[in-house]
Motif scaffolding. Sequence first.
Motif, PDB file in Angstrom:
ATOM      1  N   VAL A 174       8.818  11.707 -12.172  1.00 29.23           N
ATOM      2  CA  VAL A 174       7.539  11.247 -11.625  1.00 29.23           C
ATOM      3  C   VAL A 174       7.570   9.721 -11.505  1.00 29.23           C
ATOM      4  O   VAL A 174       7.932   9.018 -12.449  1.00 29.23           O
ATOM      5  N   GLN A 175       7.197   9.212 -10.332  1.00 26.75           N
ATOM      6  CA  GLN A 175       7.255   7.774 -10.061  1.00 26.75           C
ATOM      7  C   GLN A 175       5.880   7.274  -9.611  1.00 26.75           C
ATOM      8  O   GLN A 175       5.568   7.256  -8.423  1.00 26.75           O
ATOM      9  N   PRO A 176       5.030   6.858 -10.562  1.00 29.58           N
ATOM     10  CA  PRO A 176       3.722   6.327 -10.176  1.00 29.58           C
ATOM     11  C   PRO A 176       3.875   5.036  -9.369  1.00 29.58           C
ATOM     12  O   PRO A 176       4.850   4.291  -9.513  1.00 29.58           O
ATOM     13  N   LEU A 177       2.904   4.786  -8.512  1.00 27.95           N
ATOM     14  CA  LEU A 177       2.804   3.521  -7.805  1.00 27.95           C
ATOM     15  C   LEU A 177       1.932   2.574  -8.618  1.00 27.95           C
ATOM     16  O   LEU A 177       0.936   2.998  -9.215  1.00 27.95           O
ATOM     17  N   HIS A 178       2.293   1.298  -8.645  1.00 27.97           N
ATOM     18  CA  HIS A 178       1.525   0.301  -9.392  1.00 27.97           C
ATOM     19  C   HIS A 178       1.034  -0.766  -8.409  1.00 27.97           C
ATOM     20  O   HIS A 178       1.842  -1.392  -7.710  1.00 27.97           O
ATOM     21  N   VAL A 179      -0.277  -0.946  -8.362  1.00 24.96           N
ATOM     22  CA  VAL A 179      -0.886  -1.886  -7.422  1.00 24.96           C
ATOM     23  C   VAL A 179      -1.883  -2.764  -8.173  1.00 24.96           C
ATOM     24  O   VAL A 179      -2.761  -2.243  -8.876  1.00 24.96           O
TER      25      VAL A 179
END
Length: 222
Positions: A174-179
């Motif tokens: 799982v690769q969350p996006l970080h903004v």
Amino acid sequence: MAGLFAAILTNTETTSGCPTLPPATTHSSVGVLPGEVCYLQSQNGNLSETGGDEFQALRQDVPRDVPWASEALDRLPDAVNLWIGDSRSTTSAHSDPYENIYTVIRGRKHFTLLPPTEGWSLQERLYPHATYTRASPTSPLILTPTSPPTHVSWASLDPVRDLHRIRREAEYDVQPLHVSVGPGDALYLPAGWWHHVRQSGDGPDGRGAVIAVNWWYDIEMR
């Protein structure tokens, strides 16, 4: 957004981690005890024309909609919300059935995002519904179960704290996006996207008030 928002930006101070607002926007009937974390996030359209009188003085400084979003979605927003907190105010992972335009006025918001197709990895569970209440203005906050008892579906794993566990138990990378969204920036958050939100002020060590406004647009699901 000028006017009263400018007054908030210049006059806001932090006491016990809780922003102290100008008299026009202070809810004086609520006490704040040491160690408590204040987070204005009523999520009830508090800046909408139908959102009551508490923040009526601020509405002249906040557009009733985001024109390009209203054109693209062919509707006006269902709700406009004001959010005020500090670095201790965190929103756990969840998803909303709204198209969300989220704009930061002061400080920074840090979003950890997962698409709807990966929400299963957060292992939703049913939890008893409850609200924080006080027996008196000087009493500490306590969790009071809703009566009659009801349950809500919520993520049981945190995509920031539990990421290694999420990957292990999902058997999937799982690769969350970080903004990070700063003052004057806006984030378009599509309906159904999972998001965990932290924030930091513009003072030393991330202290200070964080202020944001968002517009929620309803969607038609088939």
